[in-house]
Design a protein around this motif. Structure first.
Motif, mmCIF file in Angstrom:
data_model
loop_
_atom_site.group_PDB
_atom_site.id
_atom_site.type_symbol
_atom_site.label_atom_id
_atom_site.label_comp_id
_atom_site.label_asym_id
_atom_site.label_seq_id
_atom_site.Cartn_x
_atom_site.Cartn_y
_atom_site.Cartn_z
ATOM 1 N N THR A 1 40.115 18.915 51.057
ATOM 2 C CA THR A 1 40.786 18.699 49.713
ATOM 3 C C THR A 1 42.012 19.351 49.355
ATOM 4 O O THR A 1 42.668 18.699 48.456
ATOM 5 N N ARG A 2 42.438 20.193 49.934
ATOM 6 C CA ARG A 2 43.317 21.292 49.653
ATOM 7 C C ARG A 2 43.327 21.884 48.387
ATOM 8 O O ARG A 2 44.114 22.040 47.878
ATOM 9 N N GLU A 3 42.120 21.848 47.715
ATOM 10 C CA GLU A 3 41.882 22.423 46.415
ATOM 11 C C GLU A 3 42.591 23.766 46.341
ATOM 12 O O GLU A 3 42.081 24.637 47.319
ATOM 13 N N ARG A 4 43.161 24.483 45.430
ATOM 14 C CA ARG A 4 43.541 25.809 45.488
ATOM 15 C C ARG A 4 42.349 26.621 44.854
ATOM 16 O O ARG A 4 41.781 26.286 43.783
ATOM 17 N N SER B 1 25.439 41.652 46.953
ATOM 18 C CA SER B 1 26.329 40.451 46.165
ATOM 19 C C SER B 1 26.432 39.095 46.750
ATOM 20 O O SER B 1 25.685 39.010 47.797
ATOM 21 N N TYR B 2 27.239 38.149 46.231
ATOM 22 C CA TYR B 2 26.964 36.998 46.407
ATOM 23 C C TYR B 2 28.291 36.312 46.776
ATOM 24 O O TYR B 2 29.275 36.932 45.959
ATOM 25 N N ASN B 3 28.570 35.258 47.665
ATOM 26 C CA ASN B 3 29.773 34.603 47.864
ATOM 27 C C ASN B 3 29.485 33.373 46.638
ATOM 28 O O ASN B 3 28.435 32.652 46.793
ATOM 29 N N ALA B 4 30.354 33.512 45.698
ATOM 30 C CA ALA B 4 30.016 32.455 44.565
ATOM 31 C C ALA B 4 31.421 31.614 44.352
ATOM 32 O O ALA B 4 32.576 32.284 44.124
ATOM 33 N N VAL B 5 31.280 30.364 44.593
ATOM 34 C CA VAL B 5 32.480 29.505 44.098
ATOM 35 C C VAL B 5 32.037 28.453 43.057
ATOM 36 O O VAL B 5 30.760 28.036 43.169
ATOM 37 N N ILE B 6 32.706 28.148 42.163
ATOM 38 C CA ILE B 6 32.355 27.351 41.047
ATOM 39 C C ILE B 6 33.879 26.339 41.055
ATOM 40 O O ILE B 6 35.023 26.857 40.959
ATOM 41 N N ARG B 7 33.510 24.991 40.723
ATOM 42 C CA ARG B 7 34.503 24.168 40.247
ATOM 43 C C ARG B 7 34.471 23.921 38.813
ATOM 44 O O ARG B 7 33.219 23.815 38.223
ATOM 45 N N PHE C 1 39.922 23.560 38.398
ATOM 46 C CA PHE C 1 40.182 24.942 38.637
ATOM 47 C C PHE C 1 39.019 25.318 39.766
ATOM 48 O O PHE C 1 37.903 24.719 39.503
ATOM 49 N N VAL C 2 39.297 26.110 40.668
ATOM 50 C CA VAL C 2 38.252 26.741 41.497
ATOM 51 C C VAL C 2 38.451 28.249 41.878
ATOM 52 O O VAL C 2 39.403 28.677 41.900
ATOM 53 N N GLY C 3 37.205 28.752 41.565
ATOM 54 C CA GLY C 3 37.300 30.355 41.658
ATOM 55 C C GLY C 3 36.172 30.842 42.706
ATOM 56 O O GLY C 3 35.209 29.990 42.873
ATOM 57 N N MET C 4 36.475 31.976 43.402
ATOM 58 C CA MET C 4 35.774 32.499 44.454
ATOM 59 C C MET C 4 35.694 34.120 44.159
ATOM 60 O O MET C 4 36.357 34.766 44.209
ATOM 61 N N ASP C 5 34.050 34.492 44.012
ATOM 62 C CA ASP C 5 33.831 35.800 44.263
ATOM 63 C C ASP C 5 33.261 36.094 45.539
ATOM 64 O O ASP C 5 32.473 35.329 46.080
ATOM 65 N N GLY D 1 38.999 31.940 39.128
ATOM 66 C CA GLY D 1 39.630 30.570 39.005
ATOM 67 C C GLY D 1 40.512 29.910 37.966
ATOM 68 O O GLY D 1 41.613 29.379 38.057
ATOM 69 N N LEU D 2 40.322 30.789 36.917
ATOM 70 C CA LEU D 2 41.074 30.586 35.506
ATOM 71 C C LEU D 2 42.351 31.508 35.353
ATOM 72 O O LEU D 2 42.943 31.703 34.349
ATOM 73 N N ASP D 3 42.594 32.165 36.739
ATOM 74 C CA ASP D 3 43.749 33.232 36.486
ATOM 75 C C ASP D 3 44.927 33.001 36.016
ATOM 76 O O ASP D 3 45.707 33.449 35.423
ATOM 77 N N LYS D 4 45.469 31.759 36.165
ATOM 78 C CA LYS D 4 46.733 31.197 35.773
ATOM 79 C C LYS D 4 46.630 30.372 34.708
ATOM 80 O O LYS D 4 47.728 29.669 34.285
ATOM 81 N N TYR D 5 45.180 30.091 33.968
ATOM 82 C CA TYR D 5 45.150 29.390 32.781
ATOM 83 C C TYR D 5 45.195 30.396 31.664
ATOM 84 O O TYR D 5 44.571 31.492 31.553
#
Length: 422
Positions: free
Chosen positions: A316-319, A274-280, A264-268, A407-411
């Motif tokens: 990578t086309r990661e969602r 505030s910050y652009n935050a992305v985590i895998r 999963f990948v999520g982004m704020d 990132g875990l929205d669908k999980y």
């Protein structure tokens, strides 16, 4: 001159002047303030100096530092030669030395002070970091060595008094491990004398007072840590007690071993504060373990700059599931080739997402994800004016935590309660 009370643990401190900074941290009733006041009086009787005593609020001096110094002058039999005035609060010595009292709530009055060679910041953790730096600029004298004494009860590790004098994980700055100080009690390093004390170091305390401090362990452990043990820590209830940090290679090895299938990948989004935050992230579904193994964390970046930083996601086309509050930004990223979707938000989604994160049995984070570590390790619940916990508000604005939500929205993490439904 008569000195009636000196605790053995502070005896060496009274005559120590080799460093610019002296940092005293301790629990309630340890006598650190008493010995700082005594030390200043002794110094000013021998050398002509102007000492500045500072608290965050000026009026609090009257019943604390000013009262303490006044009583010491009396107890030492110096009242006939040292002049103590209550309005304005001031102490004058026969050799020309003087002690003046100021508050950071009236900063304009600091500008008129000259030739201050000694400053005492009482309860320094209550003073803002900008105020501390301002006072450093006021510490100057053409000939005398300069000294700043800071005394405080320990607070949260995100307070500037800890990050400046011990460790600042965000800036990757290390000065001293506080655990080493608790063990050794006094340490000299980096032009700073460190001193740790507890009520056990005060031989003049009644036993009943110490017993009251011990009782705190039963009803308020945070206060017990501060008042009885005199140690920095995390104030409040941790949101993620199952959060742990492991070396990056170890995290990847654990993920390979279980053959992780769920990624999963999520982004704020953020810009100024505030910050652009992305985590895998990856999930071990059976064990309910969450892995965090990569992060991006920047602010004051335009969208095109962020796109350039994150262009690997185009290949990578990661969602990426991102904050739905920024539809214009999501549209731009999609236009640039990102596989980005908005997270679902609804009334109560903050609480729901927080509960989801708490259902993971382990949250294992790579040590390379320094901002995630900093935010999650000390994340605690906010409290309302009555001191009650607010289950969807926190002590900080945790951008990486929000990114994980999205990132875990669908999980869906299995709720243990469902195993017992009939």
């Amino acid at each position: 001159m008569t000195i009636k009370r000196v605790n053995p643990h502070f005896k060496a401190f009274l005559g120590f002047w080799r460093t610019k900074f002296q940092f005293l941290v301790g629990g309630y009733g340890s006598s650190k303030s008493y010995h700082v006041a005594l030390k200043i009086i002794l110094k000013l009787t021998k050398e002509r100096r102007t000492a500045l005593v500072v608290r965050e609020v000026y009026d609090t001096h009257r019943d604390s530092t000013f009262s303490l110094i006044s009583e010491l002058v009396e107890d030492m039999g110096l009242a006939h030669v040292i002049q103590v005035t209550a309005s304005p609060m001031q102490v004058r010595f026969p050799n020309g030395s003087k002690i003046i009292f100021k508050g950071m709530d009236k900063p304009a009055k600091l500008k008129s002070i000259n030739n201050v060679s000694l400053i005492w910041l009482e309860e320094c953790s209550e003073i803002k970091y900008e105020g501390f730096k301002e006072l450093l600029g006021r510490l100057r004298h053409p000939t005398l060595p300069l000294h700043m004494i800071l005394s405080t009860n320990p607070v949260s590790k995100d307070n500037w008094s800890y990050t400046h004098f011990f460790k600042d994980e965000e800036k990757e700055r290390f000065v001293l491990d506080d655990e080493e100080l608790y063990e050794k009690r006094t340490i000299v390093t980096n032009n700073t004398y460190y001193h740790h004390s507890t009520a056990d170091d005060n031989k003049f305390l009644p036993e009943s007072y110490v017993e009251q401090l011990e009782e705190m362990k039963e009803y308020d452990y945070d206060l017990y840590r501060i008042a009885r043990r005199g140690r920095f820590g995390i104030n409040g209830t941790r949101v993620l007690p199952q959060f742990e940090v492991l070396p990056h290679d170890k995290v990847l090895a654990m993920m390979d071993e279980i053959n992780v299938q769920q990624n999963f990948v999520g982004m704020d989004f953020g810009f100024e504060e505030s910050y652009n935050a992305v985590i895998r992230m990856a999930v071990d579904v059976e064990k309910r373990w969450l892995f965090i193994y990569w992060e991006y964390y920047k602010n004051k970046q335009t969208d095109d700059e962020t796109v350039e930083d994150l262009k690997e996601f185009i290949q990578t086309r990661e969602r990426i599931i991102a904050d739905s509050a920024e539809p214009k930004t999501i549209r731009y990223f999609k236009k640039m080739g990102f596989n980005m979707k908005p997270a679902k938000k609804f009334q109560g989604s903050r609480l729901s997402n927080t509960k989801k994160m708490k259902r993971f049995k382990r949250i294992i984070c790579s040590a390379s994800c320094k901002n995630t570590v900093r935010e999650w390790k000390t994340l605690t619940y906010a409290k309302d004016k009555q001191g009650k916990q607010i289950d969807d508000e926190f002590n900080i604005d945790p951008h990486t935590f929000s990114a994980a939500w999205y990132g875990l929205d669908k999980y869906d993490v299995t709720d243990l309660k469902s195993n017992f439904l009939t």
